[in-house]
Write a protein that holds these residues in place. Structure first.
Motif, PDB file in Angstrom:
ATOM      1  N   SER A  82     -20.331 -63.194  32.032  1.00 25.05           N
ATOM      2  CA  SER A  82     -20.685 -62.068  32.907  1.00 25.05           C
ATOM      3  C   SER A  82     -21.788 -62.443  33.883  1.00 25.05           C
ATOM      4  O   SER A  82     -21.730 -62.079  35.066  1.00 25.05           O
ATOM      5  N   GLU A  83     -22.762 -63.187  33.400  1.00 26.64           N
ATOM      6  CA  GLU A  83     -23.848 -63.628  34.273  1.00 26.64           C
ATOM      7  C   GLU A  83     -23.329 -64.558  35.368  1.00 26.64           C
ATOM      8  O   GLU A  83     -23.741 -64.473  36.523  1.00 26.64           O
ATOM      9  N   ILE A  92     -16.486 -66.194  43.247  1.00 25.35           N
ATOM     10  CA  ILE A  92     -15.568 -65.988  42.122  1.00 25.35           C
ATOM     11  C   ILE A  92     -15.576 -64.519  41.730  1.00 25.35           C
ATOM     12  O   ILE A  92     -16.613 -63.851  41.808  1.00 25.35           O
ATOM     13  N   LEU A  93     -14.407 -64.040  41.310  1.00 31.63           N
ATOM     14  CA  LEU A  93     -14.259 -62.634  40.965  1.00 31.63           C
ATOM     15  C   LEU A  93     -13.396 -62.519  39.718  1.00 31.63           C
ATOM     16  O   LEU A  93     -12.303 -63.090  39.668  1.00 31.63           O
ATOM     17  N   GLN A  94     -13.884 -61.794  38.708  1.00 31.26           N
ATOM     18  CA  GLN A  94     -13.074 -61.557  37.519  1.00 31.26           C
ATOM     19  C   GLN A  94     -12.026 -60.499  37.828  1.00 31.26           C
ATOM     20  O   GLN A  94     -12.314 -59.478  38.453  1.00 31.26           O
ATOM     21  N   ALA A  95     -10.810 -60.747  37.388  1.00 34.78           N
ATOM     22  CA  ALA A  95      -9.725 -59.781  37.536  1.00 34.78           C
ATOM     23  C   ALA A  95      -9.180 -59.439  36.163  1.00 34.78           C
ATOM     24  O   ALA A  95      -9.184 -60.279  35.258  1.00 34.78           O
ATOM     25  N   ARG A  99      -3.305 -56.556  40.465  1.00 32.48           N
ATOM     26  CA  ARG A  99      -3.994 -56.109  41.690  1.00 32.48           C
ATOM     27  C   ARG A  99      -5.338 -56.815  41.852  1.00 32.48           C
ATOM     28  O   ARG A  99      -5.731 -57.161  42.961  1.00 32.48           O
ATOM     29  N   GLY A 100      -6.036 -56.994  40.753  1.00 34.63           N
ATOM     30  CA  GLY A 100      -7.312 -57.703  40.802  1.00 34.63           C
ATOM     31  C   GLY A 100      -7.146 -59.150  41.230  1.00 34.63           C
ATOM     32  O   GLY A 100      -7.960 -59.688  41.983  1.00 34.63           O
ATOM     33  N   ILE A 101      -6.085 -59.783  40.747  1.00 34.31           N
ATOM     34  CA  ILE A 101      -5.785 -61.163  41.147  1.00 34.31           C
ATOM     35  C   ILE A 101      -5.520 -61.202  42.651  1.00 34.31           C
ATOM     36  O   ILE A 101      -6.077 -62.039  43.369  1.00 34.31           O
ATOM     37  N   GLN A 102      -4.694 -60.290  43.115  1.00 33.42           N
ATOM     38  CA  GLN A 102      -4.389 -60.228  44.544  1.00 33.42           C
ATOM     39  C   GLN A 102      -5.658 -60.018  45.375  1.00 33.42           C
ATOM     40  O   GLN A 102      -5.839 -60.654  46.412  1.00 33.42           O
ATOM     41  N   ALA A 103      -6.528 -59.123  44.920  1.00 34.94           N
ATOM     42  CA  ALA A 103      -7.755 -58.820  45.662  1.00 34.94           C
ATOM     43  C   ALA A 103      -8.649 -60.050  45.766  1.00 34.94           C
ATOM     44  O   ALA A 103      -9.208 -60.337  46.832  1.00 34.94           O
ATOM     45  N   ALA A 104      -8.794 -60.795  44.672  1.00 34.57           N
ATOM     46  CA  ALA A 104      -9.623 -62.002  44.695  1.00 34.57           C
ATOM     47  C   ALA A 104      -9.055 -63.014  45.679  1.00 34.57           C
ATOM     48  O   ALA A 104      -9.799 -63.600  46.480  1.00 34.57           O
ATOM     49  N   LEU A 113      -9.841 -65.141  35.082  1.00 36.82           N
ATOM     50  CA  LEU A 113      -9.198 -64.329  34.056  1.00 36.82           C
ATOM     51  C   LEU A 113      -9.839 -64.678  32.722  1.00 36.82           C
ATOM     52  O   LEU A 113      -9.999 -65.851  32.391  1.00 36.82           O
ATOM     53  N   LEU A 114     -10.191 -63.675  31.965  1.00 31.57           N
ATOM     54  CA  LEU A 114     -10.902 -63.869  30.704  1.00 31.57           C
ATOM     55  C   LEU A 114      -9.921 -63.872  29.539  1.00 31.57           C
ATOM     56  O   LEU A 114      -9.065 -62.984  29.434  1.00 31.57           O
TER      57      LEU A 114
END
Length: 166
Positions: A82-83, A92-95, A99-104, A113-114
């Motif tokens: 998270s940090e 970098i952006l967690q999805a 939709r989150g993948i597309q946005a990143a 992806l976690l």
């Protein structure tokens, strides 16, 4: 254009051990290496159909098969993850969804992806699955090499799912 989808890395565990961060050039997965591999392609390829993309699954790995220890280790690694996401949100952006993948990707960022490696991270409690999902965890390996509450792993004579794992 370059598209990369890597299903596994233990980078967060290494960062936690070394007290390092995603900008290092030492781990197999790092922002330094990603930028070197992709160059400016992610930020300059604005044609949506031919956009460069990098999606990386970050496995939070528990070497502990004991549920309480596995859950505590996952929580500690999640804090590091998270940090890193907060600290390097420019790159970098967690999805936690398509939709989150597309946005990143459309933002020209690496998509994180976690995942969880070793079902001991559930802490022997079914409600913990919902907690990890709420944190954005999308997939989990039920066992690792040993035996946890869910079943026996590859190096365990009692392989397969336990009654609790079923």
């Amino acid at each position: 254009m370059m598209r990369v989808f890597d299903l596994h890395c233990d980078t967060i565990s290494v960062l936690a051990e070394k007290g390092s961060n995603l900008r290092n050039g030492e781990t197999a997965v790092s922002l330094f290496r990603a930028e070197k591999m992709l160059g400016n392609a992610m930020k300059t390829d604005r044609d949506k159909e031919h956009h460069s993309a990098y999606v990386q699954c970050f496995a939070l790995f528990s070497k502990e098969d004991d549920g309480a220890k596995g859950a505590a280790l996952w929580d500690a690694l999640y804090a590091v993850f998270s940090e890193q996401m907060r600290r390097f949100s420019d790159a970098i952006l967690q999805a936690d969804s398509y939709r989150g993948i597309q946005a990143a990707i459309e933002d020209g960022k690496i998509c994180a992806l976690l995942t969880a490696e070793n079902g001991s991270v559930f802490g022997d409690r079914l409600e913990r699955i919902a907690q990890l999902r709420k944190a954005g965890c999308l997939a989990a390996a039920l066992t690792w090499n040993g035996k946890n509450a869910l079943g026996g792993g590859a190096m365990c004579p009692e392989s397969g799912l336990s009654a609790f794992g079923k």
